[in-house]
Design a protein around this motif. Structure first.
Motif, PDB file in Angstrom:
ATOM      1  N   VAL A 492      -5.400  31.153  32.317  1.00 21.13           N
ATOM      2  CA  VAL A 492      -4.502  30.180  31.693  1.00 21.13           C
ATOM      3  C   VAL A 492      -3.402  29.848  32.691  1.00 21.13           C
ATOM      4  CG1 VAL A 492      -4.915  30.860  29.287  1.00 21.13           C
ATOM      5  CG2 VAL A 492      -3.173  32.061  30.633  1.00 21.13           C
ATOM      6  N   SER A 493      -2.574  28.890  32.366  1.00 16.06           N
ATOM      7  CA  SER A 493      -1.453  28.514  33.227  1.00 16.06           C
ATOM      8  C   SER A 493      -0.214  28.278  32.377  1.00 16.06           C
ATOM      9  CB  SER A 493      -1.783  27.250  34.035  1.00 16.06           C
ATOM     10  OG  SER A 493      -2.839  27.476  34.940  1.00 16.06           O
ATOM     11  N   MET A 494       0.943  28.468  33.016  1.00 16.54           N
ATOM     12  CA  MET A 494       2.221  28.202  32.355  1.00 16.54           C
ATOM     13  C   MET A 494       3.130  27.477  33.343  1.00 16.54           C
ATOM     14  SD  MET A 494       1.723  29.738  29.338  1.00 16.54           S
ATOM     15  CE  MET A 494       3.161  30.405  28.479  1.00 16.54           C
ATOM     16  N   PHE A 495       4.258  26.999  32.880  1.00 18.74           N
ATOM     17  CA  PHE A 495       5.230  26.293  33.707  1.00 18.74           C
ATOM     18  C   PHE A 495       5.567  27.104  34.959  1.00 18.74           C
ATOM     19  CE2 PHE A 495       9.945  25.674  34.385  1.00 18.74           C
ATOM     20  CZ  PHE A 495       9.820  24.523  35.155  1.00 18.74           C
ATOM     21  N   ALA A 496       5.396  26.491  36.140  1.00 17.70           N
ATOM     22  CA  ALA A 496       5.620  27.203  37.386  1.00 17.70           C
ATOM     23  C   ALA A 496       6.234  26.344  38.486  1.00 17.70           C
ATOM     24  CB  ALA A 496       4.295  27.787  37.898  1.00 17.70           C
ATOM     25  N   ASP A 497       6.194  25.029  38.373  1.00 15.82           N
ATOM     26  CA  ASP A 497       6.609  24.162  39.470  1.00 15.82           C
ATOM     27  C   ASP A 497       8.069  24.412  39.849  1.00 15.82           C
ATOM     28  OD1 ASP A 497       7.186  21.915  41.171  1.00 15.82           O
ATOM     29  OD2 ASP A 497       5.548  20.825  40.220  1.00 15.82           O
ATOM     30  N   PRO A 498       8.342  24.703  41.149  1.00 16.65           N
ATOM     31  CA  PRO A 498       9.733  24.910  41.580  1.00 16.65           C
ATOM     32  C   PRO A 498      10.599  23.663  41.455  1.00 16.65           C
ATOM     33  CG  PRO A 498       8.189  25.809  43.182  1.00 16.65           C
ATOM     34  CD  PRO A 498       7.386  24.979  42.233  1.00 16.65           C
ATOM     35  N   LEU A 499       9.994  22.535  41.249  1.00 17.86           N
ATOM     36  CA  LEU A 499      10.729  21.286  41.040  1.00 17.86           C
ATOM     37  C   LEU A 499      10.418  20.758  39.654  1.00 17.86           C
ATOM     38  CD1 LEU A 499      10.055  19.687  44.545  1.00 17.86           C
ATOM     39  CD2 LEU A 499      12.168  20.744  43.763  1.00 17.86           C
ATOM     40  N   PRO A 500      11.169  21.173  38.618  1.00 12.03           N
ATOM     41  CA  PRO A 500      12.548  21.648  38.674  1.00 12.03           C
ATOM     42  C   PRO A 500      12.751  23.171  38.743  1.00 12.03           C
ATOM     43  CG  PRO A 500      11.986  21.211  36.404  1.00 12.03           C
ATOM     44  CD  PRO A 500      10.770  20.851  37.222  1.00 12.03           C
ATOM     45  N   GLY A 501      11.791  23.986  38.372  1.00 11.19           N
ATOM     46  CA  GLY A 501      11.937  25.433  38.443  1.00 11.19           C
ATOM     47  C   GLY A 501      12.701  26.036  37.280  1.00 11.19           C
ATOM     48  N   TYR A 502      12.897  27.352  37.385  1.00 13.85           N
ATOM     49  CA  TYR A 502      13.612  28.144  36.382  1.00 13.85           C
ATOM     50  C   TYR A 502      15.042  28.404  36.872  1.00 13.85           C
ATOM     51  CZ  TYR A 502       9.122  29.593  34.233  1.00 13.85           C
ATOM     52  OH  TYR A 502       7.895  29.637  33.614  1.00 13.85           O
TER      53      TYR A 502
END
Length: 626
Positions: A492-502
């Motif tokens: 599975v996948s979850m929110f990970a993109d550094p743009l915008p990031g955590y």
């Protein structure tokens, strides 16, 4: 890869305790001398942050450390795990205690006796681990060469075919030998960088593909610093980091957290290589977002006191947000990355004393699958550890990597070799592999759209995914779209993109922070942010289940693949790809593109954790006739 750090823990702004039961090795028994016996058992001690400082005893032996993989009933254990993990089986989630697992599925008394006798006959000292998986032996260079075939130059990752051999006398008692001091290259997520150009990664002509980078959407909430987490360049472009209320709402955490209680106890394990954390940073993060300060227990397994790094802080802050009612976060720190220490780190949660044992293990590190004998034995032994954990009801979650479908990373995971590969331990069939996405949110922070994380050509970075070269396809992964004969990653996948990031708070050695800027509120990303997010969701589901008198979820993958067709727990991601070839060799590598159903870019899709917990409850009751 983070290097070994030997500075004292006091320099990190925190202090930790390791109980006396944690000596130089994890869960190892007595040594074998002439006429000696191999002891089993032992435990990992965990001390609370804020206690007196101590660390594992350093190695003092001048010899070469070898691991002997012991013969054991592997097929029988695999059959048991398949039954207790199958949501349609009457044995679903009927786990065994560690002691019973060792008795049934560890090395036989005959195999252990043969190892003892061989060591005594050759005046060697060694130990058998508490699970009956392997023996650790210290030999002189001459003994290592004569008995185990270790060359004078020593086996290394760069020299295929240099693996030690099993002595003929142990042919029935052992399945392989590894040089335990071989360095393993494990990398966390790729640094997100502060700029918005291809200067962050390998340069090359831009392609026509659209980047997955998106400005922050939705409605953030928190203190002023947390709301403006990011470098000046990011903030000017609208890429302030997502706040906890945003990513939690997107995946339906609040509804699940509302079902949890602080009792019974729920603990989450973090395995961290090469760096620790600053307790004050975690508290600042929690205070900003109105969260309870988490209770962190720490065990330093090898390498002495570690300087803090942003990887551990990211993991802990995401866990603090997504599992606010967890009893503790158990951090197992390893300063070294030898085969021996890596194996012990992954096994540590299982061998922690029962009152402190976690039900979920989150791993934000991984290494490229390489067909090298030294590392193959590590993969086999570690996979055995994960199998034992599944049998005991521990869920293991691992990041799939940040180099897209080309996971053979170099330079600290900021670039990659132009070949299609996946990462271990994410590729283990006893681990839930987590890939990466980016999201757009409504004003209510509800999930509107989701696409595969791939920031090229803007910058280098994408969620890992592809076909394993080490493991075959598990039975539960026979869904349409998976590869016959191969374990596919991610699940599975979850929110990970550094743009915008955590949004996180970090005053330590922050990879994301350009020189000259003051540490503090930054935004970061990667699959090692998505991984603790999902791990926390599993822990929340475990906590809700425990309140109903039910056992933990254990190996999650069979439930995920069943939920894909039977509930609203999976949100299919059908946009984007994780191919970084155009930034490596100026043209795509040919894998992997998101589409309807399972794919090698995002797996099944992202997870609605509340719906998944409901599916787990429904399946458990059905197997009990409820």
């Amino acid at each position: 890869m983070h290097s070994s750090v030997t500075a004292q823990a006091a320099r990190s702004g925190r202090r930790t305790t390791v109980l006396a039961s944690l000596l130089a090795a994890v869960a190892l028994g007595g040594a074998v001398g002439l006429g000696g016996a191999v002891g089993l058992g032992g435990a990992v001690g965990l001390g609370g942050a804020g206690s007196a400082s101590a660390s594992a005893a350093p190695r003092t032996s001048p010899g070469i450390e070898l691991l002997i993989a012991l013969t054991r009933p592997e097929r029988a254990l695999a059959t048991f795990v398949a039954e207790v993990s199958n949501p349609t089986s009457r044995h679903y989630r009927r786990y065994l205690s560690v002691a019973e697992l060792v008795k049934r599925y560890g090395a036989s008394a005959k195999a252990k006796h043969a190892v003892r006798a061989y060591l005594r006959a050759h005046h060697l000292r060694g130990r058998i681990d508490g699970l009956g998986l392997y023996a650790t032996v210290t030999a002189s260079p001459a003994q290592a060469r004569a008995l185990f075939g270790v060359t004078a130059a020593r086996a290394s990752n760069a020299r295929p075919g240099a693996a030690p051999r099993v002595p003929r006398a142990l042919a029935r008692a052992a399945t392989g030998v590894a040089d335990g001091e071989t360095i393993v290259g494990l990398s966390p997520r790729s640094p997100a960088g502060s700029g918005l150009t291809t200067a962050d990664g390998p340069t090359g002509p831009a392609t026509a593909r659209a980047t997955s980078a998106r400005p922050r959407t939705g409605t953030p909430s928190g203190c002023p610093g947390g709301l403006a987490a990011g470098t000046p360049a990011r903030l000017a472009a609208g890429y302030a980091g997502m706040t906890p209320n945003q990513y939690l709402t997107a995946y339906d955490y609040p509804a699940l957290i509302a079902q949890t209680t602080t009792a019974p106890a729920e603990r989450i394990a973090l395995v961290e290589f090469g760096g620790g954390f600053t307790a004050g940073d975690i508290s600042t993060f929690a205070s900003c977002f109105g969260l309870p300060a988490p209770h962190v227990l720490t065990a330093t397994l090898a390498g002495g006191g570690l300087l803090p790094l942003d990887e551990a802080e990211l993991d802990l802050e995401v866990l603090a947000a997504a599992a606010p009612k967890a009893t503790s976060f158990n951090v197992y720190e390893v300063g070294e990355q030898t085969i021996t220490d890596t194996l012990k780190a992954y096994a540590a949660p299982l061998q922690t004393p029962r009152p402190l044992r976690p039900n979920v293990e989150s791993i934000s590190y991984g290494g490229c699958e390489r067909d090298i004998p030294e590392l193959r034995k590590l993969f086999d032994l570690t996979n055995g550890v994960f199998e034992f954990e599944a049998a005991a009801g521990i869920s293991v979650v691992a990041a799939s990597g940040d180099a897209g479908s080309s996971a053979c990373a170099e330079n600290g995971n900021t670039s990659a070799l132009p070949v299609l590969r996946t990462q271990f331990p994410a590729s283990s069939p006893y681990v839930t592999a987590v890939g990466g996405t980016n999201v757009t949110l409504a004003a209510t922070n509800a999930l509107q759209t989701e696409l595969t994380w791939n920031d090229s050509p803007l910058r280098f970075g994408a969620g890992g995914g592809g076909k394993s070269i080490l493991f075959g396809r598990p039975a539960w992964q026979s869904a349409s779209g998976t590869t016959p004969g191969a374990r596919d990653v991610p699940d599975v996948s979850m929110f990970a993109d550094p743009l915008p990031g955590y949004a996180i708070y970090c005053t330590t050695a922050c990879d994301e922070l350009p020189a000259g800027l003051t540490p503090g509120w930054i935004s970061v990303g990667g699959t090692s942010a998505a991984t603790p997010l999902l791990a926390a969701g599993i822990a929340d589901a475990d906590q809700a289940a425990a309140a109903r008198g039910e056992p933990p979820l254990g190996l999650l993958d069979p439930l995920l693949y069943l939920a894909r067709t039977r509930s609203a727990a999976i949100d299919d991601v059908t946009v984007g790809d994780n191919d970084l070839g155009s930034m490596l060799i100026h043209h795509p590598l040919g894998c992997c593109t998101a589409r309807a159903g399972y794919d090698l870019a995002t797996g099944l899709g992202s997870v609605d954790v509340s719906a998944l917990a409901a599916q787990a409850e429904q399946r458990y009751r059905a197997t009990r006739g409820g």
